[in-house]
Design an enzyme around this catalytic site. Sequence first.
Site, PDB file in Angstrom:
ATOM      1  N   PRO A   2       0.618  -1.297  -0.067  1.00  0.00           N
ATOM      2  CA  PRO A   2       0.134  -0.069  -0.202  1.00  0.00           C
ATOM      3  C   PRO A   2       0.813   1.244  -0.012  1.00  0.00           C
ATOM      4  O   PRO A   2       1.748   1.195   0.579  1.00  0.00           O
ATOM      5  CB  PRO A   2      -0.725  -0.126   1.087  1.00  0.00           C
ATOM      6  N   GLU A   3       0.675   2.072  -0.822  1.00  0.00           N
ATOM      7  CA  GLU A   3       1.284   3.349  -0.927  1.00  0.00           C
ATOM      8  C   GLU A   3       0.284   4.576  -0.682  1.00  0.00           C
ATOM      9  O   GLU A   3      -0.845   4.433  -0.107  1.00  0.00           O
ATOM     10  CB  GLU A   3       1.527   3.653  -2.435  1.00  0.00           C
TER      11      GLU A   3
END
Length: 277
Positions: A2-3
């Site tokens: 996840p960014e």
Amino acid sequence: MPELPEVECLSRAVGKVVEGGLFEKARFLRKDLRDPIPISDFKRILVGQRIESVERRSKYMLIRTESGFGIIHLGMTGNIICQDSPKPAAPHTHAIFQIRTKSDQLQWLHYIDPRRFGRISAMKGHDLEGHDFFKSLGPEPLEARNLGTYLFQQSRRKKKPIKNFIMDGGVLVGVGNIYAAESLFKARIHPEREAQEVSLPSYNLLAKQIKATLRRAIKAGGTTFRDFKNVDGNPGYFRISLAVYDRTGKPCVECRSPIVSIKQSGRSTWFCEKCQK
Ligand SMILES: [Zn+2]
């Protein structure tokens, strides 16, 4: 992994359910993730408290109460799902939070993380910039004003490649590998250029492209998180059309030359040798 866009969308989705609600219970199925969970501090700051908002700083989700913040980082494989039951719905469920929503419904947030590189923590008070997790972080790309000028100033006498420079969380948070490669392509900057050699106009263009790329991913993610009850739902990467990322040998969308791949500090980078100087 996840960014920033994934954490932003997840924070908004969680916020929609829990803001204004009461944090009633926290149950932990283990005592540690990447590091030990400060369980008693977490409970003291969250349990029995009204949830004022759900915010994000860098890739941390922050659950704000009058006493402080609950802090959640998804690591490599973390996810949060919202369920109608306190019973673990998926393997690798490590924490379950019971929320009484402002419309008096019970909802449970389940923290799931197979590889356990995530983090659950808490801090008393609201001085984020004074906290160990946050004090050395650079600004938020979407909030920073005059980001081009800021990057230009920060990059003087910096010999490191521009791509590594913009991915350094101490300079700027949230520019992951995909977003760095795409923004450099759009700004026509070669990823190996020394940061100090990039001009102010190029930094202004790069800043604009970083913001645009992140906003595009957040927009794409809005639909993904409309319903975050799905156990199989993984924040992963949002699908936006990508010009260079993972396109080795494929034609450049601007000039048709093949996209080139190199390694920089162990990370793959993709670019067009003709378009990016
Ligand atoms: Zn090209």
